[in-house]
Design a protein around this motif. Structure first.
Motif, short mmCIF file in Angstrom:
data_model
loop_
_atom_site.label_atom_id
_atom_site.label_comp_id
_atom_site.label_asym_id
_atom_site.label_seq_id
_atom_site.Cartn_x
_atom_site.Cartn_y
_atom_site.Cartn_z
N LEU A 197 -7.16 26.23 -6.00
CA LEU A 197 -7.02 24.85 -6.47
C LEU A 197 -5.81 24.70 -7.38
O LEU A 197 -5.10 23.69 -7.32
CB LEU A 197 -8.30 24.40 -7.19
CG LEU A 197 -9.51 24.16 -6.29
CD1 LEU A 197 -10.75 23.89 -7.14
CD2 LEU A 197 -9.26 23.04 -5.33
N ALA A 198 -5.56 25.68 -8.24
CA ALA A 198 -4.40 25.62 -9.13
C ALA A 198 -3.11 25.66 -8.31
O ALA A 198 -2.15 24.93 -8.61
CB ALA A 198 -4.44 26.77 -10.12
N GLU A 199 -3.08 26.50 -7.28
CA GLU A 199 -1.90 26.57 -6.43
C GLU A 199 -1.69 25.26 -5.68
O GLU A 199 -0.56 24.77 -5.57
CB GLU A 199 -2.07 27.72 -5.42
CG GLU A 199 -0.87 27.96 -4.55
CD GLU A 199 -1.05 29.13 -3.62
OE1 GLU A 199 -0.26 29.24 -2.67
OE2 GLU A 199 -1.98 29.94 -3.84
N ARG A 200 -2.77 24.65 -5.20
CA ARG A 200 -2.66 23.37 -4.50
C ARG A 200 -2.16 22.29 -5.45
O ARG A 200 -1.34 21.45 -5.07
CB ARG A 200 -4.03 22.98 -3.94
CG ARG A 200 -3.97 21.78 -3.04
CD ARG A 200 -5.32 21.44 -2.46
NE ARG A 200 -5.85 22.56 -1.72
CZ ARG A 200 -7.13 22.70 -1.42
NH1 ARG A 200 -8.00 21.81 -1.81
NH2 ARG A 200 -7.55 23.74 -0.73
N LEU A 201 -2.64 22.29 -6.69
CA LEU A 201 -2.18 21.31 -7.67
C LEU A 201 -0.70 21.48 -7.97
O LEU A 201 0.05 20.50 -8.03
CB LEU A 201 -3.00 21.45 -8.96
CG LEU A 201 -2.57 20.56 -10.12
CD1 LEU A 201 -2.77 19.09 -9.76
CD2 LEU A 201 -3.34 20.93 -11.38
N GLU A 202 -0.26 22.73 -8.13
CA GLU A 202 1.15 23.00 -8.40
C GLU A 202 2.03 22.53 -7.24
O GLU A 202 3.07 21.90 -7.44
CB GLU A 202 1.35 24.49 -8.63
CG GLU A 202 2.77 24.88 -8.98
CD GLU A 202 2.88 26.39 -9.23
OE1 GLU A 202 3.93 26.93 -8.88
OE2 GLU A 202 1.93 26.98 -9.76
N THR A 203 1.57 22.78 -6.02
CA THR A 203 2.33 22.35 -4.84
C THR A 203 2.41 20.84 -4.76
O THR A 203 3.48 20.28 -4.49
CB THR A 203 1.68 22.90 -3.56
OG1 THR A 203 1.63 24.32 -3.64
CG2 THR A 203 2.45 22.50 -2.32
N SER A 204 1.30 20.17 -5.03
CA SER A 204 1.32 18.70 -4.96
C SER A 204 2.19 18.12 -6.07
O SER A 204 2.85 17.09 -5.87
CB SER A 204 -0.10 18.14 -5.05
OG SER A 204 -0.67 18.37 -6.30
N GLU A 205 2.23 18.75 -7.25
CA GLU A 205 3.12 18.28 -8.31
C GLU A 205 4.58 18.42 -7.90
O GLU A 205 5.39 17.53 -8.16
CB GLU A 205 2.86 19.05 -9.60
CG GLU A 205 1.58 18.65 -10.30
CD GLU A 205 1.29 19.49 -11.53
OE1 GLU A 205 1.97 20.52 -11.73
OE2 GLU A 205 0.39 19.11 -12.29
N GLU A 206 4.92 19.52 -7.24
CA GLU A 206 6.29 19.71 -6.77
C GLU A 206 6.65 18.65 -5.72
O GLU A 206 7.74 18.07 -5.74
CB GLU A 206 6.47 21.10 -6.19
CG GLU A 206 6.42 22.21 -7.22
CD GLU A 206 6.46 23.60 -6.61
OE1 GLU A 206 6.61 23.70 -5.36
OE2 GLU A 206 6.34 24.57 -7.35
N VAL A 207 5.72 18.39 -4.80
CA VAL A 207 5.97 17.39 -3.76
C VAL A 207 6.14 16.02 -4.39
O VAL A 207 7.04 15.26 -4.02
CB VAL A 207 4.81 17.40 -2.73
CG1 VAL A 207 4.88 16.18 -1.82
CG2 VAL A 207 4.84 18.67 -1.91
N ASN A 208 5.29 15.69 -5.35
CA ASN A 208 5.40 14.39 -6.02
C ASN A 208 6.73 14.25 -6.77
O ASN A 208 7.32 13.17 -6.79
CB ASN A 208 4.24 14.18 -6.99
CG ASN A 208 2.94 13.94 -6.26
OD1 ASN A 208 2.92 13.54 -5.11
ND2 ASN A 208 1.84 14.19 -6.96
#
Length: 84
Positions: free
Chosen positions: A44-55
């Motif tokens: 979940l932390a990795e998914r959050l980090e990826t979505s922050e980068e995409v945003n």
């Protein structure tokens, strides 16, 4: 069969062994549960980090689109003035 188990569980040493086994099994299951939870949290932390980068990238693209020239004339003006 039940009589044999009853006879085994009747001795104090066997009862202590059964208790120890039950406690050990509970501890192992608890540790496995903690491990699985940790793995889930990591994903979940990795998914959050990826979505922050995409945003962040999408925000940069929107900001760049807001600053773009609106017409060919504006593009020509910017190129002549050196503001592009």
């Amino acid at each position: 069969m039940i009589a044999a188990l009853t006879g085994i569980a009747a001795s104090p040493l066997a009862r202590a062994a059964l208790r120890f086994s039950a406690v050990a099994l509970a501890i192992v299951l608890f540790l496995l549960s903690i491990r699985r939870t940790g793995e889930r949290v990591g994903r979940l932390a990795e998914r959050l980090e990826t979505s922050e980068e995409v945003n962040d990238v999408q925000r940069q693209m929107l900001e760049a689109a807001a600053r773009r020239p609106r017409s060919h004339d504006e593009l020509g003006d910017r190129l002549r003035d050196g503001r592009f």
